[in-house]
Scaffold this motif. Sequence first.
Motif, short mmCIF file in Angstrom:
data_model
loop_
_atom_site.label_atom_id
_atom_site.label_comp_id
_atom_site.label_asym_id
_atom_site.label_seq_id
_atom_site.Cartn_x
_atom_site.Cartn_y
_atom_site.Cartn_z
N THR A 21 78.22 -0.09 27.45
CA THR A 21 79.41 0.51 28.05
C THR A 21 79.75 1.77 27.25
N VAL A 22 80.67 2.55 27.77
CA VAL A 22 81.15 3.73 27.04
C VAL A 22 81.73 3.30 25.70
N GLU A 23 82.47 2.20 25.71
CA GLU A 23 83.09 1.70 24.48
C GLU A 23 82.04 1.29 23.45
N ASN A 30 80.41 5.77 16.24
CA ASN A 30 81.60 5.91 15.39
C ASN A 30 82.46 7.10 15.83
N MET A 31 82.78 7.10 17.13
CA MET A 31 83.62 8.17 17.67
C MET A 31 84.51 7.60 18.77
N PRO A 32 85.56 8.33 19.14
CA PRO A 32 86.45 7.84 20.20
C PRO A 32 85.73 7.73 21.54
N LYS A 33 86.04 6.67 22.28
CA LYS A 33 85.42 6.47 23.59
C LYS A 33 85.75 7.62 24.54
N GLU A 34 86.92 8.23 24.35
CA GLU A 34 87.31 9.37 25.20
C GLU A 34 86.34 10.54 25.05
N MET A 51 74.20 15.27 20.78
CA MET A 51 72.95 14.97 21.47
C MET A 51 71.90 14.44 20.49
N LEU A 52 71.88 14.98 19.29
CA LEU A 52 70.95 14.50 18.27
C LEU A 52 71.28 13.06 17.88
N ASP A 53 72.57 12.76 17.70
CA ASP A 53 72.98 11.39 17.37
C ASP A 53 72.57 10.42 18.48
N VAL A 54 72.80 10.79 19.73
CA VAL A 54 72.45 9.93 20.87
C VAL A 54 70.94 9.75 20.93
N SER A 55 70.19 10.84 20.76
CA SER A 55 68.73 10.72 20.85
C SER A 55 68.18 9.80 19.76
N ARG A 56 68.74 9.88 18.57
CA ARG A 56 68.30 9.01 17.48
C ARG A 56 68.70 7.55 17.74
N LEU A 57 69.93 7.35 18.15
CA LEU A 57 70.43 6.00 18.41
C LEU A 57 69.61 5.32 19.52
N SER A 126 81.05 18.66 13.77
CA SER A 126 80.46 17.79 12.75
C SER A 126 79.53 16.82 13.46
N HIS A 127 78.53 16.35 12.75
CA HIS A 127 77.58 15.40 13.31
C HIS A 127 76.87 14.71 12.17
N ARG A 128 76.22 13.62 12.47
CA ARG A 128 75.50 12.87 11.45
C ARG A 128 74.37 13.70 10.87
N GLY A 129 74.00 13.38 9.64
CA GLY A 129 72.82 13.97 9.05
C GLY A 129 73.11 15.08 8.07
#
Length: 182
Positions: A21-23, A30-34, A51-57, A126-129
């Motif tokens: 889910t979005v949640e 580790n970010m707001p669902k909004e 996008m980098l965080d999503v691609s890695r996850l 800001s983003h991971r890494g």
Amino acid sequence: MEQYKEIAPRLVGLREGIGWTVEEMADLLNMPKEKVAEYESGTVEIPVGYMLDVSRLCRVDLTTLISGREPHLKSYSLVRKDEGFSVDRRKDYDYKSLGYKFAGRQMEPFLITVPAKSGEDMTETSHRGQEFIYVLEGRLEIRLDGEPVIVEEGDSFYFNSEKPHALRGLDGKDVKFLDVIL
């Protein structure tokens, strides 16, 4: 059409294909669902860090997420001058991916051009890494966690990209630099 309008449905499809889910996605990132919902709506620019965080996850190549095409080279990738894959994700930055042909990348190398602008027009992200910048042309102001750092031609700067950061060219000129995100 803005590229983020093409990327947003891929984000939704990827998340739904995994069954989150979005949640749940927001919790994992580790970010707001909004924010997740906003990026998936196709109505706002999507930061490359997100996008980098999503691609890695999700274990999907960043090139696939951005372009909808799979990279295919596994032993090496040669990207000739002026052939970088354009990542039109922000109106004020010109991003060219330099590793987009290589499958299973451990880093994301970009050639970035940032225009000169006023300090008030800088937009933080800001983003991971971690991130490595090497300035090729011009002078760059990096505002890191609210503090300005001036990086000149030939200088390099390595930092934790989870800290809020913003960039601008100085002296009324664009700045061109290599940016590697790990």
